[in-house]
Enzyme design. Sequence first.
Site, PDB file in Angstrom:
ATOM      1  CG  HIS A   1       1.724  11.844   7.464  1.00 46.03           C
ATOM      2  ND1 HIS A   1       2.929  12.217   6.930  1.00 46.03           N
ATOM      3  CD2 HIS A   1       1.588  12.566   8.611  1.00 46.03           C
ATOM      4  CE1 HIS A   1       3.516  13.124   7.715  1.00 46.03           C
ATOM      5  NE2 HIS A   1       2.723  13.352   8.753  1.00 46.03           N
TER       6      HIS A   1
ATOM      7  CG  HIS B   1       0.324  17.387   8.025  1.00 45.37           C
ATOM      8  ND1 HIS B   1       0.695  18.404   8.873  1.00 45.37           N
ATOM      9  CD2 HIS B   1       1.226  16.394   8.211  1.00 45.37           C
ATOM     10  CE1 HIS B   1       1.779  18.050   9.542  1.00 45.37           C
ATOM     11  NE2 HIS B   1       2.114  16.823   9.166  1.00 45.37           N
TER      12      HIS B   1
HETATM   13  P1  5GP Z   1       4.695  15.879  10.626  1.00 44.69           P
HETATM   14  O1  5GP Z   1       5.909  15.316  11.310  1.00 44.69           O
HETATM   15  O2  5GP Z   1       4.485  17.334  10.972  1.00 44.69           O
HETATM   16  O3  5GP Z   1       3.474  15.031  10.839  1.00 44.69           O
HETATM   17  O4  5GP Z   1       4.998  15.773   9.071  1.00 44.69           O
HETATM   18  C1  5GP Z   1       5.429  16.836   8.301  1.00 44.69           C
HETATM   19  C2  5GP Z   1       5.674  16.299   6.902  1.00 44.69           C
HETATM   20  O5  5GP Z   1       5.757  17.400   6.018  1.00 44.69           O
HETATM   21  C3  5GP Z   1       6.981  15.521   6.768  1.00 44.69           C
HETATM   22  O6  5GP Z   1       6.695  14.195   6.313  1.00 44.69           O
HETATM   23  C4  5GP Z   1       7.794  16.329   5.780  1.00 44.69           C
HETATM   24  O7  5GP Z   1       8.541  15.533   4.886  1.00 44.69           O
HETATM   25  C5  5GP Z   1       6.722  17.134   5.038  1.00 44.69           C
HETATM   26  N1  5GP Z   1       7.177  18.423   4.550  1.00 44.69           N
HETATM   27  C6  5GP Z   1       7.862  19.355   5.269  1.00 44.69           C
HETATM   28  N2  5GP Z   1       8.115  20.438   4.504  1.00 44.69           N
HETATM   29  C7  5GP Z   1       7.561  20.179   3.289  1.00 44.69           C
HETATM   30  C8  5GP Z   1       7.504  20.942   2.064  1.00 44.69           C
HETATM   31  O8  5GP Z   1       8.002  22.055   1.945  1.00 44.69           O
HETATM   32  N3  5GP Z   1       6.845  20.361   1.035  1.00 44.69           N
HETATM   33  C9  5GP Z   1       6.276  19.124   1.112  1.00 44.69           C
HETATM   34  N4  5GP Z   1       5.671  18.655   0.025  1.00 44.69           N
HETATM   35  N5  5GP Z   1       6.325  18.386   2.256  1.00 44.69           N
HETATM   36  C10 5GP Z   1       6.962  18.911   3.317  1.00 44.69           C
END
Ligand code: 5GP
Length: 142
Positions: A104, A102
């Site tokens: 951001h 993903h």
């Molecule tokens: P990472 O640290 O993997 O780059 O970011 C994961 C992101 O996914 C985090 O910013 C977290 O808040 C978001 N996230 C985790 N679980 C969910 C969810 O169930 N729904 C949504 N909309 N975001 C999520």
Amino acid sequence: MARKEDCIFCKIVAREIPAFVLFESESGLAFLDVNPLSDGHLLLVPRDHYERLSEVPPPIAAELAEAIPCLGRALLAATKAEGFNVLLNEGAVAGQVVPHVHFHLIPRKSGDGLGYRWNAGAYQTGRAEEIAAAYKKAMPDI
Ligand code: 5GP
Ligand code: ZN
């Protein structure tokens, strides 16, 4: 459509758990991060389950990347932000928590207190040449 059963983002893609989905294309979708770093923090994901950006087929990566400028303009208009960060955490070492790739998009405003350490270094003599040679060897097809 390749999906992983226990993946939270695959469940969002399949509309099995709720999310504020704000953009959809053939290959991907964007929705609000549930725990935003700032209001309007977006996540852009491929519909298919890939853990890492380095595993995503180029046409899917291209379609996702193509959406970023348009999403960015919407973000600026909707949140009144002055700018935004595009961030992708590849691997736990880089801060990836959800193992479905993903991007951001994080709205930024002056004085918002967000940021990260940017400990810039400098190459010692010959090291940049070594690294450049390693890159060239690693990507003969590009
Ligand atoms: P990472 O640290 O993997 O780059 O970011 C994961 C992101 O996914 C985090 O910013 C977290 O808040 C978001 N996230 C985790 N679980 C969910 C969810 O169930 N729904 C949504 N909309 N975001 C999520
Ligand atoms: Zn997934």
